[in-house]
Design an enzyme around this catalytic site. Sequence first.
Site, PDB file in Angstrom:
ATOM      1  N   THR A  10       8.826 -43.519 -10.824  1.00  0.00           N
ATOM      2  CA  THR A  10       7.564 -43.235  -9.907  1.00  0.00           C
ATOM      3  C   THR A  10       6.846 -42.294  -9.913  1.00  0.00           C
ATOM      4  O   THR A  10       5.977 -42.198 -10.442  1.00  0.00           O
ATOM      5  CB  THR A  10       7.834 -43.025  -8.380  1.00  0.00           C
ATOM      6  OG1 THR A  10       8.448 -44.562  -7.971  1.00  0.00           O
ATOM      7  CG2 THR A  10       6.851 -42.470  -7.580  1.00  0.00           C
TER       8      THR A  10
ATOM      9  N   ASN B 233      10.683 -56.527 -10.296  1.00  0.00           N
ATOM     10  CA  ASN B 233      11.484 -56.713  -9.427  1.00  0.00           C
ATOM     11  C   ASN B 233      11.986 -57.269  -9.053  1.00  0.00           C
ATOM     12  O   ASN B 233      13.043 -57.895  -8.248  1.00  0.00           O
ATOM     13  CB  ASN B 233      11.443 -54.674  -9.114  1.00  0.00           C
ATOM     14  CG  ASN B 233      10.128 -54.851  -8.043  1.00  0.00           C
ATOM     15  OD1 ASN B 233       9.045 -54.933  -8.647  1.00  0.00           O
ATOM     16  ND2 ASN B 233      10.261 -54.385  -7.255  1.00  0.00           N
TER      17      ASN B 233
ATOM     18  N   GLN C 241      12.640 -51.986 -14.755  1.00  0.00           N
ATOM     19  CA  GLN C 241      13.405 -53.359 -14.838  1.00  0.00           C
ATOM     20  C   GLN C 241      13.865 -54.223 -16.233  1.00  0.00           C
ATOM     21  O   GLN C 241      15.170 -55.386 -16.373  1.00  0.00           O
ATOM     22  CB  GLN C 241      13.285 -54.206 -13.674  1.00  0.00           C
ATOM     23  CG  GLN C 241      12.617 -54.184 -12.690  1.00  0.00           C
ATOM     24  CD  GLN C 241      14.368 -54.136 -11.913  1.00  0.00           C
ATOM     25  OE1 GLN C 241      14.363 -54.891 -12.205  1.00  0.00           O
ATOM     26  NE2 GLN C 241      13.945 -53.532 -10.542  1.00  0.00           N
TER      27      GLN C 241
ATOM     28  N   GLY D  28      16.929 -43.756 -14.181  1.00  0.00           N
ATOM     29  CA  GLY D  28      18.503 -44.503 -14.390  1.00  0.00           C
ATOM     30  C   GLY D  28      18.970 -45.046 -13.510  1.00  0.00           C
ATOM     31  O   GLY D  28      19.568 -46.088 -14.144  1.00  0.00           O
ATOM     32  N   HIS D  29      18.520 -45.242 -12.208  1.00  0.00           N
ATOM     33  CA  HIS D  29      19.428 -45.766 -11.636  1.00  0.00           C
ATOM     34  C   HIS D  29      19.333 -47.378 -11.130  1.00  0.00           C
ATOM     35  O   HIS D  29      20.493 -48.050 -11.176  1.00  0.00           O
ATOM     36  CB  HIS D  29      19.658 -45.204 -10.158  1.00  0.00           C
ATOM     37  CG  HIS D  29      18.252 -45.373  -9.136  1.00  0.00           C
ATOM     38  ND1 HIS D  29      17.947 -46.693  -8.695  1.00  0.00           N
ATOM     39  CD2 HIS D  29      16.299 -45.856  -9.570  1.00  0.00           C
ATOM     40  CE1 HIS D  29      16.904 -47.196  -7.903  1.00  0.00           C
ATOM     41  NE2 HIS D  29      16.525 -46.442  -8.917  1.00  0.00           N
TER      42      HIS D  29
ATOM     43  N   THR E 244      12.678 -27.291 -13.993  1.00  0.00           N
ATOM     44  CA  THR E 244      13.771 -26.979 -14.593  1.00  0.00           C
ATOM     45  C   THR E 244      14.420 -28.306 -15.280  1.00  0.00           C
ATOM     46  O   THR E 244      15.108 -28.910 -14.204  1.00  0.00           O
ATOM     47  CB  THR E 244      15.508 -25.433 -14.314  1.00  0.00           C
ATOM     48  OG1 THR E 244      14.120 -24.522 -13.736  1.00  0.00           O
ATOM     49  CG2 THR E 244      16.189 -25.019 -14.879  1.00  0.00           C
TER      50      THR E 244
ATOM     51  N   CYS F 257      11.968 -49.420  -2.074  1.00  0.00           N
ATOM     52  CA  CYS F 257      11.034 -49.326  -1.639  1.00  0.00           C
ATOM     53  C   CYS F 257      10.726 -49.013  -0.205  1.00  0.00           C
ATOM     54  O   CYS F 257       9.728 -48.390   0.255  1.00  0.00           O
ATOM     55  CB  CYS F 257      10.506 -48.805  -2.916  1.00  0.00           C
ATOM     56  SG  CYS F 257      11.493 -47.913  -4.604  1.00  0.00           S
TER      57      CYS F 257
HETATM   58  N1  PLP Z   1       8.925 -49.959 -11.565  1.00  0.00           N
HETATM   59  C1  PLP Z   1       9.872 -51.381 -10.870  1.00  0.00           C
HETATM   60  C2  PLP Z   1      10.130 -52.112 -11.187  1.00  0.00           C
HETATM   61  C3  PLP Z   1      10.552 -50.249  -9.735  1.00  0.00           C
HETATM   62  O1  PLP Z   1      11.461 -51.780  -9.183  1.00  0.00           O
HETATM   63  C4  PLP Z   1      11.750 -49.107  -9.695  1.00  0.00           C
HETATM   64  C5  PLP Z   1      12.279 -49.229  -8.814  1.00  0.00           C
HETATM   65  O2  PLP Z   1      12.856 -50.155  -7.865  1.00  0.00           O
HETATM   66  C6  PLP Z   1      10.139 -48.122  -9.514  1.00  0.00           C
HETATM   67  C7  PLP Z   1       9.278 -48.933 -10.392  1.00  0.00           C
HETATM   68  C8  PLP Z   1      10.731 -46.796  -9.045  1.00  0.00           C
HETATM   69  O3  PLP Z   1      11.915 -46.227  -9.898  1.00  0.00           O
HETATM   70  P1  PLP Z   1      12.096 -44.787  -9.076  1.00  0.00           P
HETATM   71  O4  PLP Z   1      13.225 -45.345  -8.200  1.00  0.00           O
HETATM   72  O5  PLP Z   1      13.242 -44.330 -10.315  1.00  0.00           O
HETATM   73  O6  PLP Z   1      11.060 -44.104  -7.697  1.00  0.00           O
END
Ligand code: PLP
Length: 373
Positions: free
Chosen positions: A70, A147, A175, A196-197, A233, A321
């Site tokens: 984000t 996504n 993705q 990362g996640h 940091t 989200c």
């Molecule tokens: N962009 C896409 C296509 C995503 O699928 C996601 C997460 O769901 C994001 C951006 C946002 O990632 P983050 O959770 O690291 O902010």
Amino acid sequence: MIYLDHNSTTPVHPEVLEAMMPYFGTEWGNPSSTYRFGAKLKGVIETARAEVAKLIGAQSREILFTSCATESNNTAIHAAITTTDKRHIITSMVEHSSVLNYCRALEGRGYRVTYLPVDPEGLLILTDLDNAITDQTAVVSLMWANNETGVLFPVNEIAKVCRSRGVLFHCDAVQAVGKVDIDVRTTEVDYLSLTGHKLHAPKGIGALYVRRKAPFKPLIYGGHQERMLRGGTENVPLIVGLGKAAEMARKHLADFNTQVRPMRDALEHSILTSVPNTELNGHVSQRLTNTTNITFRGIESESLLILLDHYSICASSGSACLADSEDPSHVINAMKPYASRHAVRFSLGTDITKHNVDTVVRAVKEAIEKLSI
Ligand code: PLP
């Protein structure tokens, strides 16, 4: 539990956890310190940066660590628009909320935003992009892989159009990274976001690729960290985790696709052929190998997901989200509005087995029978 929501988030890989542990424990120094206990961590950060760079064919100095994608998405668009007088942005109707909501906020500040449509299969029409670009266009922000549907945008062609029209191109590749071969030397994006996640590293760590010579202004001002391009940091343990995850993703990219695709195809085929009133959302081949998004006509996706949860099956109806929102999926809505409240996304990881697939298909059938009464 059968976890079919890898596009939402992924478990931290044990090797990633192991690589991070010392930096939560004994190696807790500040990399900006002058004494060795802290300063030696600079090298650790640079090793991770090199791994992230290698995963996408970039140079280390083109990688900036952020707190999440984000932030990367916001930073890229901010960098592109604050270094020019141009006030037009092009994106698509199916982007992640981190792009869409930032663009909407910019509309409130006098920017003009074009939201490109997609066709019923989720594909972008390149001529729409070409037609939308004007001499006022500062940046095009389009994702690599969606996504919700996994649909792939023609990023190479988009990059060529942007280059030929002299417009900056930001790509949200969250993705796609680790699932698709990405090489920024051949795909000429100016900015590229990752997190990362989605890659078996923890949440709360992301990166932004900024092509050398692409215009840049920080979003977060602060200290001298990240060559003064992003204050704060450094989160050493999570940066190490992202570096390890990037290294593993690069080494296992081919395996990921060969392992996951047959399982995804088996799941999709079984549901589409044995559950009535179902249809695939998204282009059949121009798609990530791990994702299938299916419409269950006449069934509310939320009701189906609740029943699947009773079977300990994790899937979703759209972006995590926005999962607490009452709104239907904006992605499916842009493709085929009639399906937007009836779509379920299954996104697989390499842990899935044929036995799991059979269990899920059985559970889906039972759940649909209950909901159809
Ligand atoms: N962009 C896409 C296509 C995503 O699928 C996601 C997460 O769901 C994001 C951006 C946002 O990632 P983050 O959770 O690291 O902010």
